[in-house]
Write a protein that holds these residues in place. Structure first.
Motif, PDB file in Angstrom:
ATOM      1  N   LEU A 143       2.477  10.918  -3.458  1.00  0.00           N
ATOM      2  CA  LEU A 143       2.240   9.587  -3.994  1.00  0.00           C
ATOM      3  C   LEU A 143       1.403   9.826  -5.237  1.00  0.00           C
ATOM      4  CD1 LEU A 143       2.309   6.544  -3.731  1.00  0.00           C
ATOM      5  CD2 LEU A 143       0.535   6.690  -1.995  1.00  0.00           C
ATOM      6  N   GLU A 165      10.480   2.523   3.754  1.00  0.00           N
ATOM      7  CA  GLU A 165       9.418   3.364   4.318  1.00  0.00           C
ATOM      8  C   GLU A 165       8.403   3.705   3.240  1.00  0.00           C
ATOM      9  OE1 GLU A 165      12.975   4.600   5.184  1.00  0.00           O
ATOM     10  OE2 GLU A 165      12.356   6.365   6.375  1.00  0.00           O
ATOM     11  N   VAL A 166       8.947   4.060   2.082  1.00  0.00           N
ATOM     12  CA  VAL A 166       8.118   4.473   0.974  1.00  0.00           C
ATOM     13  C   VAL A 166       7.148   3.372   0.562  1.00  0.00           C
ATOM     14  CG1 VAL A 166       8.335   4.715  -1.526  1.00  0.00           C
ATOM     15  CG2 VAL A 166       9.543   6.277  -0.002  1.00  0.00           C
ATOM     16  N   LYS A 174      -5.707   2.392  -6.463  1.00  0.00           N
ATOM     17  CA  LYS A 174      -6.715   1.336  -6.399  1.00  0.00           C
ATOM     18  C   LYS A 174      -7.664   1.391  -7.589  1.00  0.00           C
ATOM     19  CE  LYS A 174      -7.591  -0.269  -1.756  1.00  0.00           C
ATOM     20  NZ  LYS A 174      -7.932   0.239  -0.418  1.00  0.00           N
ATOM     21  N   ARG A 207       4.297   2.947   3.113  1.00  0.00           N
ATOM     22  CA  ARG A 207       3.320   4.026   3.037  1.00  0.00           C
ATOM     23  C   ARG A 207       2.421   3.888   1.829  1.00  0.00           C
ATOM     24  NH1 ARG A 207       4.257   8.544   6.186  1.00  0.00           N
ATOM     25  NH2 ARG A 207       5.746   7.886   7.747  1.00  0.00           N
ATOM     26  N   ALA A 208       3.074   3.636   0.697  1.00  0.00           N
ATOM     27  CA  ALA A 208       2.338   3.594  -0.548  1.00  0.00           C
ATOM     28  C   ALA A 208       1.321   2.447  -0.539  1.00  0.00           C
ATOM     29  CB  ALA A 208       3.303   3.441  -1.713  1.00  0.00           C
ATOM     30  N   HIS A 243      -1.758   3.201   1.285  1.00  0.00           N
ATOM     31  CA  HIS A 243      -2.682   4.049   0.533  1.00  0.00           C
ATOM     32  C   HIS A 243      -3.373   3.270  -0.582  1.00  0.00           C
ATOM     33  CE1 HIS A 243      -1.737   8.325   1.798  1.00  0.00           C
ATOM     34  NE2 HIS A 243      -0.812   7.662   2.438  1.00  0.00           N
ATOM     35  N   GLY A 244      -3.093   1.984  -0.694  1.00  0.00           N
ATOM     36  CA  GLY A 244      -3.762   1.178  -1.711  1.00  0.00           C
ATOM     37  C   GLY A 244      -3.083   1.193  -3.064  1.00  0.00           C
ATOM     38  N   TYR A 245      -1.848   1.641  -3.125  1.00  0.00           N
ATOM     39  CA  TYR A 245      -1.140   1.707  -4.391  1.00  0.00           C
ATOM     40  C   TYR A 245      -0.342   0.438  -4.648  1.00  0.00           C
ATOM     41  CZ  TYR A 245      -2.118   6.647  -5.219  1.00  0.00           C
ATOM     42  OH  TYR A 245      -2.726   7.835  -5.481  1.00  0.00           O
ATOM     43  N   SER A 246      -0.183   0.097  -5.922  1.00  0.00           N
ATOM     44  CA  SER A 246       0.646  -1.048  -6.298  1.00  0.00           C
ATOM     45  C   SER A 246       1.710  -0.589  -7.288  1.00  0.00           C
ATOM     46  CB  SER A 246      -0.232  -2.131  -6.931  1.00  0.00           C
ATOM     47  OG  SER A 246      -0.906  -1.602  -8.051  1.00  0.00           O
ATOM     48  N   GLN A 247       2.622  -1.487  -7.602  1.00  0.00           N
ATOM     49  CA  GLN A 247       3.692  -1.190  -8.559  1.00  0.00           C
ATOM     50  C   GLN A 247       4.439   0.088  -8.194  1.00  0.00           C
ATOM     51  OE1 GLN A 247       2.262  -1.635 -12.717  1.00  0.00           O
ATOM     52  NE2 GLN A 247       0.402  -2.459 -11.791  1.00  0.00           N
ATOM     53  N   ILE A 248       4.895   0.106  -6.975  1.00  0.00           N
ATOM     54  CA  ILE A 248       5.519   1.299  -6.425  1.00  0.00           C
ATOM     55  C   ILE A 248       6.960   1.497  -6.901  1.00  0.00           C
ATOM     56  CG2 ILE A 248       6.010   2.537  -4.283  1.00  0.00           C
ATOM     57  CD1 ILE A 248       3.128   1.544  -4.551  1.00  0.00           C
ATOM     58  N   THR A 249       7.243   2.708  -7.319  1.00  0.00           N
ATOM     59  CA  THR A 249       8.632   3.106  -7.552  1.00  0.00           C
ATOM     60  C   THR A 249       8.798   4.470  -6.893  1.00  0.00           C
ATOM     61  OG1 THR A 249       8.102   4.276  -9.598  1.00  0.00           O
ATOM     62  CG2 THR A 249       8.770   1.981  -9.804  1.00  0.00           C
ATOM     63  N   HIS A 250      10.036   4.908  -6.761  1.00  0.00           N
ATOM     64  CA  HIS A 250      10.191   6.254  -6.225  1.00  0.00           C
ATOM     65  C   HIS A 250      11.403   6.935  -6.836  1.00  0.00           C
ATOM     66  CE1 HIS A 250      12.927   3.969  -3.641  1.00  0.00           C
ATOM     67  NE2 HIS A 250      13.576   5.107  -3.419  1.00  0.00           N
ATOM     68  N   VAL A 251      11.345   8.235  -6.791  1.00  0.00           N
ATOM     69  CA  VAL A 251      12.397   9.066  -7.335  1.00  0.00           C
ATOM     70  C   VAL A 251      12.882   9.942  -6.204  1.00  0.00           C
ATOM     71  CG1 VAL A 251      12.749  11.104  -8.761  1.00  0.00           C
ATOM     72  CG2 VAL A 251      11.509   9.143  -9.676  1.00  0.00           C
ATOM     73  N   MET A 252      14.178   9.995  -6.005  1.00  0.00           N
ATOM     74  CA  MET A 252      14.685  10.934  -5.012  1.00  0.00           C
ATOM     75  C   MET A 252      16.025  11.462  -5.485  1.00  0.00           C
ATOM     76  SD  MET A 252      15.772  10.526  -1.055  1.00  0.00           S
ATOM     77  CE  MET A 252      17.487  10.119  -1.342  1.00  0.00           C
ATOM     78  N   VAL A 296      14.251  16.418  -4.065  1.00  0.00           N
ATOM     79  CA  VAL A 296      13.012  16.056  -4.728  1.00  0.00           C
ATOM     80  C   VAL A 296      12.753  14.610  -4.391  1.00  0.00           C
ATOM     81  CG1 VAL A 296      12.081  15.463  -6.983  1.00  0.00           C
ATOM     82  CG2 VAL A 296      13.263  17.641  -6.657  1.00  0.00           C
ATOM     83  N   MET A 297      11.552  14.299  -3.948  1.00  0.00           N
ATOM     84  CA  MET A 297      11.234  12.890  -3.740  1.00  0.00           C
ATOM     85  C   MET A 297       9.774  12.675  -4.078  1.00  0.00           C
ATOM     86  SD  MET A 297      11.278  10.452  -0.407  1.00  0.00           S
ATOM     87  CE  MET A 297       9.598  10.779   0.093  1.00  0.00           C
ATOM     88  N   GLU A 298       9.517  11.786  -5.005  1.00  0.00           N
ATOM     89  CA  GLU A 298       8.146  11.477  -5.354  1.00  0.00           C
ATOM     90  C   GLU A 298       8.009   9.964  -5.513  1.00  0.00           C
ATOM     91  OE1 GLU A 298       6.058  13.907  -5.077  1.00  0.00           O
ATOM     92  OE2 GLU A 298       7.561  15.499  -5.093  1.00  0.00           O
ATOM     93  N   VAL A 299       6.877   9.474  -5.077  1.00  0.00           N
ATOM     94  CA  VAL A 299       6.616   8.042  -5.144  1.00  0.00           C
ATOM     95  C   VAL A 299       5.550   7.792  -6.200  1.00  0.00           C
ATOM     96  CG1 VAL A 299       5.951   6.015  -3.822  1.00  0.00           C
ATOM     97  CG2 VAL A 299       7.145   7.907  -2.696  1.00  0.00           C
ATOM     98  N   TYR A 300       5.810   6.836  -7.067  1.00  0.00           N
ATOM     99  CA  TYR A 300       4.875   6.521  -8.132  1.00  0.00           C
ATOM    100  C   TYR A 300       4.295   5.136  -7.924  1.00  0.00           C
ATOM    101  CZ  TYR A 300       6.984  10.498 -10.321  1.00  0.00           C
ATOM    102  OH  TYR A 300       7.433  11.760 -10.568  1.00  0.00           O
ATOM    103  N   VAL A 303       0.335   2.677  -8.918  1.00  0.00           N
ATOM    104  CA  VAL A 303      -0.964   2.659  -9.575  1.00  0.00           C
ATOM    105  C   VAL A 303      -2.003   2.624  -8.473  1.00  0.00           C
ATOM    106  CG1 VAL A 303      -2.485   1.403 -11.122  1.00  0.00           C
ATOM    107  CG2 VAL A 303      -0.025   1.463 -11.570  1.00  0.00           C
ATOM    108  N   ILE A 305      15.373   5.277   0.730  1.00  0.00           N
ATOM    109  CA  ILE A 305      14.231   5.264   1.631  1.00  0.00           C
ATOM    110  C   ILE A 305      13.161   4.309   1.115  1.00  0.00           C
ATOM    111  CG2 ILE A 305      14.346   7.415   2.906  1.00  0.00           C
ATOM    112  CD1 ILE A 305      12.920   7.152  -0.596  1.00  0.00           C
TER     113      ILE A 305
END
Lengths: 145, 145
Positions: free
Chosen positions: A97, B115-116, A139, B119-120, B123-132, A131-135, A137, B112
């Motif tokens: 993340l 789920e992503v 806290k 989870r994100a 963890h307190g994250y906003s504006q979530i995107t993901h790459v897979m 490859v999997m990554e979550v992006y 912003v 996914i």
DNA sequence: TTAACTAATGAAAGTAGATTGCATTAGAGG
DNA sequence: CCTCTAATGCAATCTACTTTCATTAGTTAA
């Protein structure tokens, strides 16, 4: 028990030696630095932290490639085209993340390896990796703006 | 019915106009090319296929960025740091199975996102995107070697 | 239509991350 | 200690992409 290879520094260096590699000061230091990092790091971060008066970036890249060759590190390709490196337990790999602002990366306990493998094989592909990554912003960065 | 925005070329161009953009020949052609491609393509592949006597790569990049801005294309970051571009239905996004040898990419029906996202957020994250993206060697390339 | 405004374009230069070539240095085995 | 060659550092190169800026061409209003 403990028949699985471990990832202590001795084991890693021994594996390099077994493949015809030599154990140099820079190489030892780079492995140490990788072990110290809690987050995936860029080649340049690794070089800076190594601080053996000076290590050339090229040396860092070559060692990272060698380490990837024996399967002890993984490369993480980022959205912006750069890559991070992270020590992984043998046979493992991780997803992350990653904060889009500060680029901090934390490990995510989530993997879709099995589904992916099945699909890819069904399409006739071999030597599958993913490859999997979550992006997002984080806290801290979100409250800054 | 059909209240969702569609992705016909007229709609896409209209959306650009709405944002203050102009409808130029190169822009129209680039969108057409994107619509013709069945696989995600690199900026240079797009430029070659556009063949409006000549379109500068810089123009392709700028148009791709504009198109991403209005949400009609997605960027696919590859293992090697380069990126591909693909037209996506509004609100959709896709993942791919990419051949490490010939770089052909086919769409994978697998996401996914849910789920992503969970989870994100945890963890307190906003504006979530993901790459897979899934990499392998396709049948054709495997038999070549 | 035409004039005027300004977004889009193209050419060239610049940038960042990573890689390659080559001479030099330094592990490791004999 | 000697030899062989892997590893290193420097400089040059590469690739993908971005920026700058002068020119071109959509667009709007007169």
């Amino acid at each position: 028990m403990n028949s699985a290879p471990d990832s202590s520094i001795e084991t890693i260096l021994e594996r390099m030696r077994a493949g015809g590699g030599r154990i140099t000061k820079k190489r030892i230091r780079i492995v140490q630095v990788l072990m110290q990092f809690e987050h995936p790091a860029s080649a340049d971060e690794i070089r800076q932290k190594a601080e053996l008066p000076e290590t050339d970036l090229v040396t860092v890249y070559r060692n990272l490639e060698a380490l990837q060759g024996i399967g002890v590190i993984q490369r993480i390709p980022l959205e912006n085209g750069t890559q991070l490196f992270e020590l992984t337990a043998p046979g493992e790999h991780y997803h992350h993340l990653i904060c889009r602002e500060c680029h901090q990366a934390e490990r995510l306990d989530l993997c879709i390896g099995k589904e992916v493998l099945g699909r890819a094989k069904a399409h006739g592909y071999s030597q599958i990796t993913h490859v999997m990554e979550v992006y997002g912003v984080c806290k801290d960065c979100d409250s800054d703006s």
